[in-house]
Scaffold this motif. Structure first.
Motif, mmCIF file in Angstrom:
data_model
loop_
_atom_site.group_PDB
_atom_site.id
_atom_site.type_symbol
_atom_site.label_atom_id
_atom_site.label_comp_id
_atom_site.label_asym_id
_atom_site.label_seq_id
_atom_site.Cartn_x
_atom_site.Cartn_y
_atom_site.Cartn_z
ATOM 1 N N UNK A 134 101.323 124.954 61.629
ATOM 2 C CA UNK A 134 101.605 126.460 62.288
ATOM 3 C C UNK A 134 100.853 127.556 61.746
ATOM 4 N N UNK A 135 100.381 127.432 60.702
ATOM 5 C CA UNK A 135 99.278 128.132 59.992
ATOM 6 C C UNK A 135 97.990 128.497 60.971
ATOM 7 N N UNK A 136 97.598 127.393 61.390
ATOM 8 C CA UNK A 136 96.220 127.144 62.112
ATOM 9 C C UNK A 136 96.734 127.738 63.704
ATOM 10 N N UNK A 137 97.894 127.261 63.956
ATOM 11 C CA UNK A 137 98.270 128.016 65.470
ATOM 12 C C UNK A 137 98.350 129.381 65.423
ATOM 13 N N UNK A 138 98.894 129.989 64.112
ATOM 14 C CA UNK A 138 98.953 131.596 64.067
ATOM 15 C C UNK A 138 97.663 131.991 64.190
ATOM 16 N N UNK A 139 96.646 131.312 63.389
ATOM 17 C CA UNK A 139 95.371 132.057 63.503
ATOM 18 C C UNK A 139 94.496 131.945 64.881
ATOM 19 N N UNK A 140 95.022 130.656 65.403
ATOM 20 C CA UNK A 140 94.407 130.931 66.873
ATOM 21 C C UNK A 140 95.152 131.728 67.808
ATOM 22 N N UNK A 141 96.535 132.003 67.689
ATOM 23 C CA UNK A 141 97.066 132.969 68.534
ATOM 24 C C UNK A 141 96.565 134.284 68.031
ATOM 25 N N UNK A 142 96.351 134.732 66.795
ATOM 26 C CA UNK A 142 95.583 135.919 66.612
ATOM 27 C C UNK A 142 94.289 136.171 67.325
ATOM 28 N N UNK A 143 93.529 135.069 67.130
ATOM 29 C CA UNK A 143 92.262 135.265 67.802
ATOM 30 C C UNK A 143 92.375 135.251 69.227
ATOM 31 N N UNK A 144 93.312 134.649 69.699
ATOM 32 C CA UNK A 144 93.377 134.868 71.138
ATOM 33 C C UNK A 144 93.988 136.185 71.671
ATOM 34 N N UNK A 145 94.947 136.814 70.894
ATOM 35 C CA UNK A 145 95.301 138.237 71.003
ATOM 36 C C UNK A 145 94.227 139.056 70.927
ATOM 37 N N UNK A 146 93.314 139.039 70.077
ATOM 38 C CA UNK A 146 92.126 139.757 69.650
ATOM 39 C C UNK A 146 91.146 139.559 70.918
ATOM 40 N N UNK A 147 90.970 138.305 71.355
ATOM 41 C CA UNK A 147 90.018 138.244 72.638
ATOM 42 C C UNK A 147 90.665 138.855 73.810
ATOM 43 N N UNK A 148 92.245 138.709 74.026
ATOM 44 C CA UNK A 148 92.622 139.684 75.040
ATOM 45 C C UNK A 148 92.352 141.073 74.934
ATOM 46 N N UNK A 149 92.717 141.670 73.748
ATOM 47 C CA UNK A 149 92.531 142.879 73.469
ATOM 48 C C UNK A 149 91.195 143.678 73.677
ATOM 49 N N UNK A 150 90.050 142.913 73.341
ATOM 50 C CA UNK A 150 88.737 143.012 73.586
ATOM 51 C C UNK A 150 88.692 142.974 75.184
ATOM 52 N N UNK A 151 88.995 142.058 75.882
ATOM 53 C CA UNK A 151 88.972 141.840 77.118
ATOM 54 C C UNK A 151 89.421 143.109 77.892
#
Length: 438
Positions: free
Chosen positions: A141-158
């Protein structure tokens, strides 16, 4: 448009992130569980190595430390716990390991790894290692949370990049739209600015070229209207006054000079109308006259056309090419039109013999049209529209000739006031200077 670009970019980024993040999330989960099972199996193997065959007779067994939060225990062939910690009696993985194979499985809420202990080809025990599945799940779950945060950051940058790109695309188009609205409101001086996008710059250049052509067309139309109103007003007024004077005469003998003057005014009016119409076609002539004609043929046609008119007035017309090959090509209709205007000007305002001489100036040809008269008035105003010089003529011809010369990339000027000489300069390309056989 901006929102559409942002939506498209965000959709593309979201699809890419989903296609990448979902498999990556599954791979992380599988990897963490596999790592935990490998750790447990290594601990079980380490414990199996330390088990002595005499453990059943009371020989103490020293098992390694279990994984964090887990258990490790030694079971005899009857599934009884002999050392360490674990369930009493042994569970299903222990019973399966007694068959002589290492087992990975679940038991309750734990991950379990069991390794058989062999001696003289017989299983004398089983080492069981367990670890809470919740601890691995928490790491997942921690790893998925980090991945979700990276995904949200990527979408924000996009989104940020998409908004900037949308602005870069929309601003030039909005500017072009404003200029188009300004044009529709009558501002023909509005011009679209360039941007950093080649395709939009091409549209802007095309828009500006179209607007320039439209402005030139309207300018010619305004000149036509101004010239028509200016040049027709005077002869029409004179004709009206002459006819009114004729009506006031009591005797028939006095009507003849009045009618004669009215007829002369009508002729001048007809000449004025012809020149005004010729001026209105100047733009069309300069654009459509792409055909070339040899200088020799141009001079022959000019002499054939104007020789009779000068002969009727008892004057001579001479056309010659001085040290100029007669096969050099020039734009036919525009140059012929300019020469016709200059010859007509010399016939009406000039005196004596009229000469047309062509001189070679390497990259240009000079057409000199001269007569034995002199230019009256201010030479600087000769090419102004409506300027009539000595009061005769329409005052349009020389302005028209100058416009035609400029449209060809050349120049028309008064080179001598006495004798009156007008010079037309026409640029000639190298391939045109080679000429064509007559």
């Amino acid at each position: 448009m901006r929102q559409r670009v942002v939506r498209v970019a965000l959709t593309a980024a979201l699809v890419a992130v989903v296609l990448l993040a979902v498999p990556l999330a599954l791979a992380i989960r599988s990897s963490l569980y596999a790592d935990q099972r490998d750790t447990m199996e290594r601990s079980a193997l380490a414990g199996a190595v330390r088990v002595s065959p005499d453990y059943a007779t009371g020989d103490p067994v020293e098992l390694p430390k279990p994984p964090a939060g887990g258990q490790i225990g030694l079971y005899d062939p009857q599934s009884r716990l002999r050392a360490g910690s674990g369930p009493h009696p042994g569970d299903a993985p222990v019973r399966r390991a007694l068959g002589g194979e290492a087992v990975r499985g679940h038991s309750g809420g734990d991950l379990v790894a069991t390794v058989p202990v062999s001696h003289t080809e017989q299983v004398i025990g089983v080492v069981r290692v367990s670890s809470p599945a919740a601890s691995v799940r928490d790491r997942v779950l921690v790893a998925w949370a980090v991945l979700l945060g990276a995904t949200a950051l990527a979408l924000a940058v996009a989104v940020v990049v998409a908004r900037r790109q949308a602005r870069a695309l929309a601003v030039p188009l909005e500017d072009l739209s404003r200029h188009c609205r300004a044009v529709t409101e009558g501002d023909l001086n509005a011009r679209a600015a360039t941007s950093s996008i080649a395709e939009i710059d091409q549209v802007a250049r095309t828009h500006n070229e179209m607007l320039h052509s439209l402005s030139e067309l309207l300018r010619h139309e305004r000149d036509f209207t101004a010239n028509a109103s200016h040049q027709l007003r005077t002869p029409l007024t004179g004709l009206q006054l002459a006819l009114e004077g004729g009506l006031a005469q009591d005797d028939d003998a006095g009507l003849r000079p009045v009618l004669t003057e009215a007829l002369a005014t009508t002729h001048r009016l007809h000449h004025t109308v012809e020149e005004v119409l010729r001026l209105s076609r100047a733009r069309e002539v300069s654009r459509s006259a792409a055909g070339k004609i040899a200088v020799g043929q141009l001079l022959r046609e000019a002499e054939e056309r104007w020789h009779g008119l000068f002969a009727r007035d008892g004057r001579r017309l001479e056309c010659a090419a001085r040290d100029t090959p007669t096969d050099v090509l020039v734009p036919g209709a525009p140059v012929s039109e300019v020469l016709g205007i200059l010859l007509d000007n010399a016939r009406v305002h000039g005196r004596g013999t009229v000469r047309v001489d062509v001189r070679d100036l390497e990259n240009a040809l000079a057409f000199d049209v001269s007569d034995e008269g002199a230019v009256a008035g201010e030479p600087a105003r000769l090419f102004d529209r409506g300027h009539t010089g000595g009061g005769q003529g329409a005052g349009i011809g020389l302005a028209l000739a100058r416009d035609l010369a400029v449209s060809l990339g050349g120049r028309l000027a008064l080179s001598s006031a006495h004798p009156a000489t007008f010079t037309l300069l026409i640029p000639v390309d190298e391939d045109e200077a080679q000429g064509a056989p007559e």
